[in-house]
Design a protein around this motif. Sequence first.
Motif, PDB file in Angstrom:
ATOM      1  N   GLN A  20       0.831  -1.201   0.000  1.00 53.91           N
ATOM      2  CA  GLN A  20       0.000   0.000   0.000  1.00 53.91           C
ATOM      3  C   GLN A  20       0.867   1.253   0.000  1.00 53.91           C
ATOM      4  O   GLN A  20       1.844   1.334   0.744  1.00 53.91           O
ATOM      5  CB  GLN A  20      -0.893  -0.006   1.240  1.00 53.91           C
ATOM      6  N   THR A  42     -11.560   6.513  -1.496  1.00 52.46           N
ATOM      7  CA  THR A  42     -11.330   5.457  -0.508  1.00 52.46           C
ATOM      8  C   THR A  42     -12.514   5.435   0.447  1.00 52.46           C
ATOM      9  O   THR A  42     -13.582   5.964   0.131  1.00 52.46           O
ATOM     10  CB  THR A  42      -9.984   5.674   0.223  1.00 52.46           C
ATOM     11  N   ALA A  46     -10.922   2.935   5.908  1.00 56.64           N
ATOM     12  CA  ALA A  46      -9.515   2.850   5.519  1.00 56.64           C
ATOM     13  C   ALA A  46      -8.717   3.992   6.142  1.00 56.64           C
ATOM     14  O   ALA A  46      -7.561   3.818   6.538  1.00 56.64           O
ATOM     15  CB  ALA A  46      -9.392   2.868   3.997  1.00 56.64           C
ATOM     16  N   VAL A  69      -5.635   4.702  -3.688  1.00 55.43           N
ATOM     17  CA  VAL A  69      -6.413   3.661  -4.352  1.00 55.43           C
ATOM     18  C   VAL A  69      -6.113   3.659  -5.838  1.00 55.43           C
ATOM     19  O   VAL A  69      -5.648   2.688  -6.404  1.00 55.43           O
ATOM     20  CB  VAL A  69      -7.919   3.856  -4.098  1.00 55.43           C
ATOM     21  N   ARG A 408     -12.114  -3.875  -7.414  1.00 59.14           N
ATOM     22  CA  ARG A 408     -11.646  -2.536  -7.036  1.00 59.14           C
ATOM     23  C   ARG A 408     -12.430  -1.452  -7.764  1.00 59.14           C
ATOM     24  O   ARG A 408     -12.719  -0.391  -7.193  1.00 59.14           O
ATOM     25  CB  ARG A 408     -10.155  -2.396  -7.344  1.00 59.14           C
ATOM     26  N   THR A 413     -11.647  -2.736  -2.169  1.00 56.95           N
ATOM     27  CA  THR A 413     -10.188  -2.867  -2.228  1.00 56.95           C
ATOM     28  C   THR A 413      -9.756  -4.137  -1.498  1.00 56.95           C
ATOM     29  O   THR A 413     -10.402  -4.575  -0.550  1.00 56.95           O
ATOM     30  CB  THR A 413      -9.499  -1.654  -1.590  1.00 56.95           C
TER      31      THR A 413
END
Length: 720
Positions: A20, A42, A46, A69, A408, A413
Amino acid sequence: MKKFLLIFLLLIAAGSAYAQRYKSHTVAKGENVYRIAKRYNTTPEAIYKINPTAKDGVKEGEILAIPIVDDEEYKTHVVEKGDTVYNLSKKYNISTETFYLLNPEAKNGINIGQVLNVGKIEKKDPSAIDGGSVVGKENVLDSLKIIPKERKIVRFITHKVKRKETLYGISKRYKVTVEDIKKHNKRLYSEQIKKKDKLRIPVFEDESSPTEIVIDSTTTRLSTTTRYTIKPKDTRYSISRRHGITIGELERLNPNMDTNLPVGMQITVPTSIFVSLEDTVQPGFELYEVKPKETIYRILKRTGISADSLFKMNPYLRDGLKAGMVITIPKDTLMTTTNLVEAGGIIDLGKSLNNFAPKKVAVMLPFSLDTLNFEAIKDTEEYLKNKTSLRIALDLYSGVLIAVDSARTRGITTELNVFDTKKNDNEKYIKELIGQNNFENTDVVIGPLYQNNAEVVASELKKYNTPIFSPASRKESALYDNFFQTRPTNVMLQDKIISYVEKDSTAKNIIIIAQQGKRHEEIKEKLKAKFPNAKIAKIEEGNYLYEVRLNKVLHKSMPNWVFLESNDVAMLSNVIPLLNAKAESHQVTLFTTDKNTAFDSDDIKNEQLSKLHLHYPSVDKEFDNKVVVEGEEVTPFVKRYKKEYGIDPNNWAIRGFDIAYDILLRLGAAENLYQAASFEGTTEYVENKFEYSKKLLGGYYNKASYLIKFDDDLKLTIVE
């Protein structure tokens, strides 16, 4: 071969590919976490995961770490009175189609206070956008972290674990962290706590002795209690709601409470009545029990109402949302799968997505990376050609990768972790692999390929209740509740075609032609039990059928429905031409409960199978054979796969995609996969469909399959 080598490179790079990245964001005046999440495509969850203090609100000038993302930023707009999709499209100079792509939820209408994306922010500098810089996770988090003050331990106390207690709850009661407890009870890094466990709890310097602390606003109500007599129609929800406590608090007050709540039983409740159900639940509203790990954001997404409306109906929510809490919502606002069932019982989970928390997925397949010599390309290519299990593993994995990317685009995600199980019957190695990695928060494991290995993983991860999806095996598990069998068993396939014939067997001459041997004797007996009047064609030694024997069982004036059960190419190449010669004169239709690889031999002519209209059950739609489904075109997955790897996907690649995509959509439409397995209806994708049921003893099985027939002109058609 290029595809296999490409997938190997992807596999080797998996660690870096799914690492990430983050960027920093300075909170502007009037911004909140939800609006910031919309800007960076997002979710609030998150952001909270990286910035825990943001749950208490954010202030102007505060710096947050934001997970990247798609490396895009979006302009946002807060809906005001009089706003419409058309007006906003004109205002921000975008088409309504683009507007809906940016805000899929807007297809159901927009509400005052809702935050919408209204276009992308043009990047002037790829490394810095409006004060946000793209850097590694460590750099961003290091710049935000506060160095904790080291606390000195002066003594320990012992805590005896009670029923239904959790580490988190115990840590809050004693004003320590979960990590503080684990440090001094190291077995908890690999085990869960159990009733009557004794834990060492540290007491830090300058702190009073820890005492049991109720951490919510119900403290005063719980301090004074009285007895309550159960009335007809009482439930744990209604009693908890009436007295302003959660179900968990009610159970703690009554540890021996009969969950059936027999009328007349007395239980302990707070003396003060917090709110009366009769006074609060007005016509047009209903009660809803908050699920574990559910957030206010998810409830808003599932109901489609605004935050202001939810808080007006439930003012005590400002004290915090807890699992087991019962809240008021407008009737018929919860999105469920029951109203999404389409023709044929198919459901579209994409229409009920509400859980957008990042998913943690593990893939466990036999890649056998330790046996490869990557420097010798010829040796590697030869190994790939000869290793069947490896080719299947690579195909499955290639499909999973595209499923993760496809999910996604729908807002789901995934953190994907890949593990090499190496070979079959590899129990010791797999246990070591699991012991060396943290699976506690893993949402699902796809694999292993072999049944034995899959059951080892199910056994090891049962303590976390982690679902294990077996992608290939047709064997059921009678041992583990967390085992999901994605391929229907041979018995299920047999029953499907037998049921189909049984429904239309009147005025039909049923004939059974079965190969000699125990395996085929069993299916012959099963067919005889279902069709007592069926005629049995005598098979000679060597699995040979004489035409004269066939003539004895055929009927001239009645349709002849023939079951042919064999995996012997020689027998099939003998029987099928005989039947083909009688196809028109005797109205012969061919059936089999098992269309195995012998039917695909070059010695068996598809023209003859087409003339006999062969019917057979199948796990999938057989894309490679171009099954005809009216109105269906080549799927986006097939186009994407061909673009990615330069070839059409085979059945295993498609299966990897279908299984993984179904899992991710189910996680997006439910709190967990066990809840998602209870959905009524069938999900269907490129080639495979899924409808899970729970065995009384053991795990879950997929009972969805196809019935396919050879039609005229060599076409394959789905019958059911």
